[in-house]
Design a protein around this motif. Sequence first.
Motif: not given
Lengths: 198, 106
Positions: A76, A79-80, A126, A130, B65, B68-69, B72
């Motif tokens: 993730a 990708s971010m 993470l 984001e 996106l 994905f977050v 998790v």
Amino acid sequence: MAKKLTESRNLAPVAPWDVAAEVDAGGERRREVMGWLNSVIDRAEAGDREALKTVRQAYTDLPQLWSTTDVLRTNAERSMLDGMLGTDKQLFTRATIEHQLETMRSDLRGEAPTPLERLLVDRIVLCWLECQQADLTLAQRMNQNTTLAQGEYHQRRAERAEKRLFRAITALATVRRLGIPAVQVNVAEEIKQVNVVG
Amino acid sequence: MAWETRARGGRYYTRSIRRHGRVYREYIGTGPVAELAAQLEAAERAQRQEERLALARDRQAAEQLEGFVDEVDSLVATLTRLALVSAGFHQHHRGAWRKRRGQEAH
């Protein structure tokens, strides 16, 4: 009879020791198994002793779940960064942000983090990333001739990211305040082997 | 579709416009002026279509996106609950976590 079948299915659609593999399989099955796990946790919270036994067993028997989460988190993050900077582009900026993420991770982890704390810190990092990505996209779209609907979409997305970050920070603070005893999880390099000490 | 052929001959360029919730047909005309209007409208339509596609791609990338977050996030949330409940805590009315009375930590 139907009710009984549903109950038994709810109790164990999968053996606890198979949960990690099922979660690792990904996709719809992962969501299904995680849904079941959450329902068992709900019952344990409500005082169901049998469910509590399953929860405790799951907690110690599922090291793979931790490593799966770690792999998903790494992907993730990648990708971010790809979304912010493009794949194999702006390598210096990318290295700078990666360094910033590592510094943040290390600061938040402290000296002797438990495996759960590490996981929660990784989630905070993470979510922070984001937030940056969502804010950047919002600013970019506002500078372009974007439609009102598109602007609102990115605004809402930035707000969701912020809420998620807040929840992640709260969870770490809660776990630290309550002092959850650690289950030691040793994840070998490249996550090939996982050992658990109860 | 905006060109209409009349029985007595000739092609008319028309367009539909919505006004006060009703659809009206506007007659632009025939000949070179109508041709030019048709070309301009076609270019505008193509541009609007391109913009729609760009917005859809933009939104799809953002949703991926976020997905994905989200994955998790929900896994870590479940693991945290797993840890807290197995250590003998419960969440009081979806608020603070409290130790269950008479229960030992795992």
